[in-house]
Write a protein that holds these residues in place. Structure first.
Motif, PDB file in Angstrom:
ATOM      1  N   ASP A   7       0.885  14.809  -3.904  1.00 10.05           N
ATOM      2  CA  ASP A   7       1.240  13.383  -4.023  1.00 10.05           C
ATOM      3  C   ASP A   7       2.362  13.018  -3.061  1.00 10.05           C
ATOM      4  OD1 ASP A   7      -0.656  13.224  -5.969  1.00 10.05           O
ATOM      5  OD2 ASP A   7       0.768  13.266  -7.653  1.00 10.05           O
ATOM      6  N   ARG A  56       1.881  10.427   0.097  1.00  6.31           N
ATOM      7  CA  ARG A  56       2.661   9.206   0.283  1.00  6.31           C
ATOM      8  C   ARG A  56       3.413   9.242   1.604  1.00  6.31           C
ATOM      9  NH1 ARG A  56       3.189   5.601  -3.555  1.00  6.31           N
ATOM     10  NH2 ARG A  56       5.107   4.834  -2.580  1.00  6.31           N
ATOM     11  N   VAL A 106       0.854   8.396   4.379  1.00  7.84           N
ATOM     12  CA  VAL A 106       0.557   6.961   4.397  1.00  7.84           C
ATOM     13  C   VAL A 106       1.711   6.178   4.994  1.00  7.84           C
ATOM     14  CG1 VAL A 106       0.134   4.956   2.930  1.00  7.84           C
ATOM     15  CG2 VAL A 106      -1.058   7.098   2.486  1.00  7.84           C
ATOM     16  N   PHE A 107       2.930   6.555   4.645  1.00  9.86           N
ATOM     17  CA  PHE A 107       4.107   5.847   5.169  1.00  9.86           C
ATOM     18  C   PHE A 107       4.186   5.974   6.687  1.00  9.86           C
ATOM     19  CE2 PHE A 107       8.554   6.115   6.517  1.00  9.86           C
ATOM     20  CZ  PHE A 107       9.000   4.858   6.151  1.00  9.86           C
ATOM     21  N   LEU A 120      -3.221   1.022   0.990  1.00 16.06           N
ATOM     22  CA  LEU A 120      -2.497   1.408  -0.215  1.00 16.06           C
ATOM     23  C   LEU A 120      -3.395   1.640  -1.426  1.00 16.06           C
ATOM     24  CD1 LEU A 120       0.596  -0.967  -0.008  1.00 16.06           C
ATOM     25  CD2 LEU A 120       0.508   1.491   0.452  1.00 16.06           C
ATOM     26  N   VAL A 154      -3.294   5.460  -2.190  1.00 18.41           N
ATOM     27  CA  VAL A 154      -1.974   6.109  -2.107  1.00 18.41           C
ATOM     28  C   VAL A 154      -1.589   6.660  -3.476  1.00 18.41           C
ATOM     29  CG1 VAL A 154       0.459   5.746  -1.612  1.00 18.41           C
ATOM     30  CG2 VAL A 154      -1.286   4.622  -0.229  1.00 18.41           C
ATOM     31  N   SER A 194       3.933   5.995  -7.109  1.00 21.03           N
ATOM     32  CA  SER A 194       5.365   6.195  -6.850  1.00 21.03           C
ATOM     33  C   SER A 194       6.080   6.585  -8.148  1.00 21.03           C
ATOM     34  CB  SER A 194       5.977   4.918  -6.278  1.00 21.03           C
ATOM     35  OG  SER A 194       5.893   3.875  -7.234  1.00 21.03           O
TER      36      SER A 194
END
Length: 512
Positions: free
Chosen positions: A396, A400, A403-404, A444, A447, A450
């Motif tokens: 995870d 993330r 993707v960022f 997103l 993703v 968070s």
């Protein structure tokens, strides 16, 4: 004769002046204080107990019910500091004037004002709280030890107990409570009520009798410790129940000079060499062979092994109760002391010798919940419980991060593309924002969640979880419990059995 009851035996419902009270700041932090609201003090509020949680004048403690939460007070220290400064400067005249003014001001004590924060609880004195708060002059006997010792010695109300090696007085206070059945001079009948005149209806001379009051006979070799303990016993109202003697029991034994006791039913020896004092704890004079065997240690010779061959003209007097069996306990930290003590006990006729070592532990039993699902839940350990959870959390985080970084790269490429279009004179500001939002929403969708998303999910699931059934049942020990790892040696000395006793027993219980 009216006797003021000791707060250890009858604390009442409220704290009273000139009696002991205990300020409990934390579970294991207690401060003892003899409450004296009108005592001489440098403070305008009178005598004050200053702690890390605030100041507590005695005037705010007296009259309060036991267990009350006492709020801290604002104490004026201005006059106190000025008087010290004047004395430090050597101004005698100003110092005398300040002292006289202070004495005049103390006639009317200033009422203490409540502080904005800080509190303590006022609790009654008990042997347990006194053991935790007393000034340590020696290593003390803690509650787990003396409770077991008194139980094994079978101490009852009305018994007499000998304590050698009083030290800080922890065992003294516990034994007083165990033997207490009234103060000397207060006669009681067999049913526990005070004596009434012989002319009273329903009271016969045969039924009316007095009972023996319990007493503690304490011996201490170190004179400063004995002097300090005598002051504490007097302040605590136990002076009529405790007979404290400054004496070397190795040389002088346990009998009092005025022939008033001890007539002991139980004995507790907290001495470096208890076997050297056992020669005085017999019912009859021990033989020379027994004394030689007991005093075999040349490092601590007894008076019986001295070079003076003149026999003592003082008749032997036993400090033990002749009417019942006597029990003894010795407190020794080394096994070498135990072996010598056991050998001396066997030589002098003690039986049922037993050694015990106390290892008191308090167990904290609870459920341990470990896992990433415990994030944000009180009492849980939010760490990976299995390899799968740890690997999934790493995926995870890496997902993330990927993707960022891709979004950052696309944003940079978009900025460069729009800059080149402006150079060519094209209008690219119209649909740029709409296209950017569409691309970000598409990216997103896959993703990983968070931390905020995970916390919101945990809160929703917490409503349907039964936490008291989840987790692994574990137990842990509490390392803060105070006790010793010393060895306790117990023994019993039977009463003397005479021919008269044998004849009475045969007459009463023999075959007819």
């Amino acid at each position: 004769m009216a006797v003021t009851p000791s707060p250890f035996l009858d604390p009442g419902t409220h704290a009273s002046a000139n009696n002991l009270g205990i300020l409990q700041l934390r579970r294991d932090q207690l401060i003892p204080a003899v409450l004296s609201p009108h005592a001489d003090s440098d403070y305008a509020e009178g005598k004050v107990e200053n702690t890390r949680f605030g100041s507590f004048p005695h005037s705010t403690l007296v009259g309060q019910p036991w267990g009350t939460q006492i709020l801290a007070s604002v104490v004026d220290t201005g006059s106190r500091g000025k008087s010290k400064k004047r004395k430090r400067n050597g101004d005698e005249e100003n110092g005398e004037t300040a002292n006289s003014n202070a004495k005049e001001a103390k006639r009317d004590l200033v009422k203490a004002a409540t502080a904005s924060s800080g509190f303590a609880h006022l609790v009654p004195p008990t042997p347990e709280t006194w053991t935790l708060s007393l000034p340590h002059r020696t290593q003390v006997v803690y509650t787990p030890d003396y409770s077991y010792i008194l139980q094994r010695l079978r101490v009852r109300p009305g018994d007499h107990i000998i304590e050698a090696g009083a030290g800080s007085g922890s065992f003294t206070h516990a034994s007083v409570r165990a033997v207490y059945n009234g103060y000397p001079g207060q006669e009681e009948t067999s049913n526990g009520r005070e004596d009434t005149p012989e002319e009273a209806v329903g009271v016969s001379k045969k039924r009316k009798r007095t009972q023996r009051n319990g007493a503690v006979y304490s011996f201490e070799y170190h004179e400063p410790r004995a002097r300090q303990l005598r002051v504490e016993i007097k302040d605590h109202g136990l002076e009529s129940l405790v007979t404290l003697t400054h004496r070397d029991v190795y040389a002088d034994g346990f009998c009092l000079d005025d022939n008033s006791g001890p007539d002991a039913d139980a004995i507790f020896l907290d001495l470096p060499a208890p076997w050297q004092a056992l020669q005085y704890l017999t019912r009859s004079p021990p033989s020379s062979a027994a004394l030689k065997s007991v005093s075999s240690d040349p490092s601590t010779p007894t008076p019986t092994t001295s070079a003076d061959p003149t026999p003592s003209t003082t008749p032997f007097r036993s400090p033990l109760n002749p009417r019942k069996a006597v029990r003894i306990c010795t407190f020794s930290p080394c096994i070498e002391q135990v072996t010598k003590t056991v050998s001396a006990l066997r030589t002098l006729g003690w039986v049922e010798i037993d050694m015990v070592e106390l290892n008191a532990k308090r167990l904290d039993v609870r459920r341990e919940r470990v896992g990433l699902a415990e994030e944000g839940v009180r009492g849980g350990n939010a760490s990976a419980a299995t390899v799968q959870e740890a690997v999934q959390r790493l995926r995870d985080v890496e997902g993330r991060a990927a993707v960022f970084h891709s979004l950052q790269k696309e944003k940079q490429d978009e900025i460069m593309r729009r800059a080149e279009a402006r150079k060519r004179g094209e209008n690219v500001d119209g649909d740029a924002k709409v296209g950017k939002k569409d691309k970000e929403s598409e990216r997103l969708e896959g993703v990983p969640p968070s931390k905020q998303d995970r916390m919101e999910k945990v809160k929703k699931e917490l409503e349907s979880r039964t936490l008291f059934k989840e987790g692994r049942l574990v137990h842990r020990t509490e390392p803060e419990i105070k006790t010793h790892t010393s060895y306790l040696v117990f023994a019993v000395l039977p009463r003397d059995w005479t021919k008269e006793d044998e004849a009475k027993a045969r007459k009463k219980w023999g075959k007819k």
